[in-house]
Design an enzyme around this catalytic site. Structure first.
Site, PDB file in Angstrom:
ATOM      1  N   GLY A   1      20.139  46.360 -70.834  1.00  0.00           N
ATOM      2  CA  GLY A   1      19.922  45.598 -69.554  1.00  0.00           C
ATOM      3  C   GLY A   1      21.413  44.432 -69.549  1.00  0.00           C
ATOM      4  O   GLY A   1      21.427  43.997 -70.687  1.00  0.00           O
TER       5      GLY A   1
ATOM      6  N   ARG B   1      21.464  52.399 -71.560  1.00  0.00           N
ATOM      7  CA  ARG B   1      20.419  52.613 -72.726  1.00  0.00           C
ATOM      8  C   ARG B   1      20.645  54.025 -73.136  1.00  0.00           C
ATOM      9  O   ARG B   1      20.437  55.000 -72.388  1.00  0.00           O
ATOM     10  CB  ARG B   1      19.017  52.608 -72.120  1.00  0.00           C
TER      11      ARG B   1
ATOM     12  N   ASP C   1      17.244  43.902 -78.747  1.00  0.00           N
ATOM     13  CA  ASP C   1      16.853  44.304 -80.053  1.00  0.00           C
ATOM     14  C   ASP C   1      17.253  46.162 -80.217  1.00  0.00           C
ATOM     15  O   ASP C   1      17.353  46.458 -81.314  1.00  0.00           O
ATOM     16  CB  ASP C   1      15.043  44.511 -79.796  1.00  0.00           C
TER      17      ASP C   1
ATOM     18  N   THR D   1      20.378  38.875 -73.339  1.00  0.00           N
ATOM     19  CA  THR D   1      19.182  39.642 -72.668  1.00  0.00           C
ATOM     20  C   THR D   1      18.500  38.548 -72.021  1.00  0.00           C
ATOM     21  O   THR D   1      18.252  37.356 -72.500  1.00  0.00           O
ATOM     22  CB  THR D   1      17.938  40.284 -73.671  1.00  0.00           C
TER      23      THR D   1
ATOM     24  N   ASP E   1      15.665  38.353 -71.098  1.00  0.00           N
ATOM     25  CA  ASP E   1      14.039  38.229 -71.583  1.00  0.00           C
ATOM     26  C   ASP E   1      14.238  37.060 -72.735  1.00  0.00           C
ATOM     27  O   ASP E   1      12.994  36.356 -72.977  1.00  0.00           O
ATOM     28  CB  ASP E   1      13.741  39.340 -72.176  1.00  0.00           C
TER      29      ASP E   1
ATOM     30  N   ASP F   1      13.746  37.503 -76.037  1.00  0.00           N
ATOM     31  CA  ASP F   1      12.851  37.836 -76.678  1.00  0.00           C
ATOM     32  C   ASP F   1      13.205  38.271 -77.957  1.00  0.00           C
ATOM     33  O   ASP F   1      12.325  39.137 -78.589  1.00  0.00           O
ATOM     34  CB  ASP F   1      12.063  38.880 -76.093  1.00  0.00           C
TER      35      ASP F   1
ATOM     36  N   ARG G   1      10.124  42.011 -69.351  1.00  0.00           N
ATOM     37  CA  ARG G   1       9.690  43.074 -70.096  1.00  0.00           C
ATOM     38  C   ARG G   1       8.061  42.809 -70.876  1.00  0.00           C
ATOM     39  O   ARG G   1       7.382  42.386 -70.129  1.00  0.00           O
ATOM     40  CB  ARG G   1      10.676  43.401 -71.127  1.00  0.00           C
TER      41      ARG G   1
HETATM   42  O1  F6P Z   1      15.548  43.443 -70.708  1.00  0.00           O
HETATM   43  C1  F6P Z   1      15.953  42.932 -69.427  1.00  0.00           C
HETATM   44  C2  F6P Z   1      15.145  43.637 -68.184  1.00  0.00           C
HETATM   45  O2  F6P Z   1      15.629  42.881 -66.921  1.00  0.00           O
HETATM   46  C3  F6P Z   1      13.618  43.350 -68.167  1.00  0.00           C
HETATM   47  O3  F6P Z   1      13.096  42.033 -68.001  1.00  0.00           O
HETATM   48  C4  F6P Z   1      13.075  44.407 -67.481  1.00  0.00           C
HETATM   49  O4  F6P Z   1      11.715  44.841 -67.709  1.00  0.00           O
HETATM   50  C5  F6P Z   1      14.107  45.583 -67.581  1.00  0.00           C
HETATM   51  O5  F6P Z   1      15.176  44.704 -67.813  1.00  0.00           O
HETATM   52  C6  F6P Z   1      14.174  46.045 -66.384  1.00  0.00           C
HETATM   53  O6  F6P Z   1      15.257  47.328 -66.807  1.00  0.00           O
HETATM   54  P1  F6P Z   1      15.969  48.311 -65.616  1.00  0.00           P
HETATM   55  O7  F6P Z   1      17.171  47.536 -65.271  1.00  0.00           O
HETATM   56  O8  F6P Z   1      16.271  49.399 -66.626  1.00  0.00           O
HETATM   57  O9  F6P Z   1      15.106  48.552 -64.713  1.00  0.00           O
END
Ligand code: F6P
Length: 323
Positions: free
Chosen positions: A14, A75, A106, A128, A130, A132, A174
């Protein structure tokens, strides 16, 4: 390893505000040291397909203040396979890339570890919203996401107060609750619900709202981490049990965009600079991280094994301060 001549840089997973500041720092630190830089588009996908171009210091002008990532991101499923990694390592060799800086989370670092084992020197930078990643106190993008969420929640609070309403606001993260906890404290939430802490609806959600009402409060904010559940059913339950009009808001991807804050620009610049210096020093399979407020590096494999914990004191404090 011989003299470092060419490095590559990519963003993966992300996007996060501040990634551009990290890319800029990588490009300029490399150029300053006489090293060629290749930008890899769309994360590891670009390394597999050869979507790679030469970058130069002027080419990253006007990017420091921009959200998102100028390299784009993805991804990449194929890169999770041994064939994908071997193909990426081969493409890196074809483009003369001796070292690679990977900016992401990660999943991106597992890729960097595999690529290092396949013979391409890799350095990871945590990016990120998050926040995390266990081995670092800070990930690029967290502060901007917090500020974006805070501004939105302050606005929701204005209208919630006017109508004496309750609001359930679902934030990203997440499986982690760092955004929820930090923004919840910063917005004075009555309840903060995060995946790291099991919660009881009556005790942790209804009770602070009902007791807050009895103590004369005129709005009730519940910050819900997306890893726990959805805002809409929770808002319906609150309204059903309290009789207080309750609205649900899902902040969503707004939290990932926008111009990075000072903190994100600064940390990203420091990490990008450090990543290139590590490659110059002949290091591989390392992560640039923040520990005790200092920029240091750790082994990727060891870093990935660490477990992040939540600060129980912050949770306790949030309850006291919303009294
Ligand atoms: O990891 C960053 C994040 O924004 C998370 O907080 C969220 O769950 C996820 O990515 C959303 O992913 P996507 O943009 O692929 O929907």
């Amino acid at each position: 390893m011989g003299e470092l001549k060419t490095i590559g840089v990519l963003t993966s997973g992300g996007d996060a505000p501040g990634m551009n500041a990290a890319i800029r720092a990588v490009v300029r630190t490399a150029a300053y040291n006489g090293i060629r830089v290749m930008g890899v588009r769309k994360g590891y996908n670009g390394l597999i397909t050869g979507d790679i171009f030469e970058m130069n210091p002027r080419g990253v002008s006007e990017t420091l203040q921009r959200g998102g990532t100028v390299l784009q991101t993805a991804r990449c499923q194929e890169f999770r396979t041994a064939e994908g990694v071997a193909r990426a390592a081969e493409i890196a060799r074809i483009f003369g890339i001796d070292g690679l800086v990977v900016i992401g989370g990660d999943g991106s670092f597992r890729g960097a570890r595999d690529l290092s084992a396949a013979g391409v020197s890799t350095i990871g930078i945590p990016g990120t919203i998050d926040n995390d990643i266990a081995c670092t106190e800070y990930c690029i993008g967290f502060d901007t996401a917090l500020n974006t969420a805070m501004e939105a929640i302050d606005k929701i609070r204005d209208t919630a107060t006017s109508h004496e309403r309750s609001s359930v606001i679902e934030v990203m993260g997440r499986d982690a609750g760092y955004i929820a906890l930090h923004v919840g404290i910063s917005c004075g939430a009555e309840a903060i619900i995060i995946p790291e802490k099991t919660f009881n609806f009556d005790e942790d959600v209804l009770r602070p709202i009902i007791e807050g009402k009895n103590r004369g409060k005129s709005h009730y904010l519940v910050i819900l981490a997306e890893g726990v559940g959805s805002a809409i059913p929770m808002a319906q339950e609150i309204e059903k049990h309290t009789g207080i009009s309750t609205k649900a808001t899902v902040l969503g991807h707004i939290q990932r965009g926008g111009s990075p804050t000072v903190q994100d620009r600064l940390v990203a610049s420091r990490m990008g600079f450090a990543a290139v210096e590590l490659l110059i020093a002949g290091k591989t399979n390392r992560l640039v991280v923040m520990q005790n407020n200092k920029i240091v590096d750790v082994d990727i494999t060891e870093g990935l094994e660490m477990q992040k914990s939540i600060d129980e004191n912050l949770i306790r404090m949030s309850k006291v301060l919303s009294w």
